[in-house]
Design a protein around this motif. Structure first.
Motif, short mmCIF file in Angstrom:
data_model
loop_
_atom_site.label_atom_id
_atom_site.label_comp_id
_atom_site.label_asym_id
_atom_site.label_seq_id
_atom_site.Cartn_x
_atom_site.Cartn_y
_atom_site.Cartn_z
N ALA A 1 10.35 -2.41 -2.28
CA ALA A 1 9.29 -1.40 -2.32
C ALA A 1 8.01 -1.98 -2.90
N GLN A 2 8.14 -2.85 -3.91
CA GLN A 2 6.96 -3.45 -4.53
C GLN A 2 6.24 -4.38 -3.56
N LEU A 3 6.99 -5.17 -2.81
CA LEU A 3 6.35 -6.06 -1.83
C LEU A 3 5.69 -5.25 -0.72
N ARG A 4 6.28 -4.14 -0.34
CA ARG A 4 5.63 -3.28 0.65
C ARG A 4 4.30 -2.73 0.10
N ALA A 5 4.32 -2.34 -1.17
CA ALA A 5 3.10 -1.82 -1.79
C ALA A 5 2.02 -2.91 -1.84
N VAL A 6 2.40 -4.13 -2.18
CA VAL A 6 1.45 -5.24 -2.22
C VAL A 6 0.88 -5.48 -0.82
N ALA A 7 1.73 -5.46 0.19
CA ALA A 7 1.29 -5.67 1.56
C ALA A 7 0.29 -4.60 1.99
N ARG A 8 0.58 -3.35 1.66
CA ARG A 8 -0.34 -2.27 2.02
C ARG A 8 -1.67 -2.40 1.29
N ASP A 9 -1.60 -2.79 0.01
CA ASP A 9 -2.84 -2.97 -0.74
C ASP A 9 -3.67 -4.11 -0.18
N PHE A 10 -2.99 -5.21 0.22
CA PHE A 10 -3.73 -6.33 0.79
C PHE A 10 -4.40 -5.91 2.10
N ARG A 11 -3.70 -5.17 2.93
CA ARG A 11 -4.31 -4.67 4.16
C ARG A 11 -5.49 -3.75 3.84
N GLY A 12 -5.35 -2.92 2.80
CA GLY A 12 -6.46 -2.06 2.41
C GLY A 12 -7.69 -2.85 2.00
N LEU A 13 -7.50 -3.93 1.25
CA LEU A 13 -8.61 -4.79 0.88
C LEU A 13 -9.24 -5.43 2.11
N ALA A 14 -8.40 -5.84 3.06
CA ALA A 14 -8.91 -6.46 4.28
C ALA A 14 -9.76 -5.48 5.09
N LEU A 15 -9.31 -4.24 5.18
CA LEU A 15 -10.08 -3.24 5.92
C LEU A 15 -11.37 -2.87 5.20
#
Length: 243
Positions: free
Chosen positions: A100-114
């Protein structure tokens, strides 16, 4: 753990220590944080090619020589911009659910990219130009925290590093692919994409033409989750560790 990217602009203040530089056209001290905030705003607007030291000085309201006291050249500015964006990415190393934590990190990284699509190439390439031990702590922090998260979960150190590399290799590829249409082909609508695919010779590209509706309906968030399903399930099944 969704931390919305901070809104940055041509701020004239920051938490960094000032050096008392007051010469130039503006008033008051200039900080490295203010210089990098201004650089980020320029890149967000016009891309890396739109950034120059003179334009950066104009944005901060100082003579270029004042800017050089904080960042010696454009390369240092680009490194600094990558640094302050990476600083917004956090990993909770105490989370008991590593998936779950790695999923959260992945979503946050995508948010920064957008939020900063024109900065993404810097996030992918600039850290690699510097040896790992010489990179800013904000760039190295996600790695350290992810290793702590995964070793706490039961993975050996080498396997934890492999998971980190696999995750960020996937994330870099995903965001570059998703942002390609936003940055490089912003005018390519679904209709244009479909029309282009249907112009391909059907005898040579039958599968690609058949997938035209799927390609036109691309959803970055859905693709991210599907990719994470495949990646994390595969890692959990093949590496010795939890369970």
């Amino acid at each position: 753990m969704t931390v919305p990217p901070a809104k940055r602009g041509n701020s004239r203040s920051g938490n960094s220590r000032t050096d008392g530089a007051t010469s130039g056209r503006g008033e008051g001290p200039v900080t490295r944080a203010a210089v990098l905030d201004a650089a980020l705003a320029i890149i967000d607007s016009d891309g890396v090619d739109g950034l120059s030291m003179r334009r950066l000085a104009d944005a901060v309201g100082r003579d270029p020589m004042v800017i050089y006291r904080h960042v010696p050249n454009k390369a240092a500015v680009l490194d600094g911009v990558a640094e302050i964006v990476f600083a917004q990415l956090s990993v909770d190393p105490t989370d008991s659910d590593w998936v779950a934590q790695l999923r959260a990190v992945a979503r946050d990284f995508r948010g920064l990219a957008l939020a900063h699509p024109k900065v993404v190439p810097l996030l992918v390439t600039r850290p690699l130009a510097t040896p790992l031990g010489l990179r800013p702590t904000s760039v190295v922090r996600p790695l350290e925290d992810m290793l702590a998260l995964l070793t706490l979960a039961g993975f050996a150190g080498a396997d934890a590093l492999h998971i980190y590399r696999a995750l960020f290799g996937f994330l870099y590829g995903h965001v570059l692919n998703e942002l390609q249409e936003i940055v490089e082909r912003p005018d390519e609508t679904d209709e244009v994409l479909r029309l282009g695919l249907h112009r391909l010779p059907i005898a040579e590209f039958p599968l690609l033409r058949e997938l035209a509706p799927v390609l036109a309906a691309y959803d970055g968030a859905v693709e991210l989750e599907r990719g994470l399903d495949i990646l994390l399930t595969g890692l959990a099944a093949t590496l010795p560790g939890p369970g």
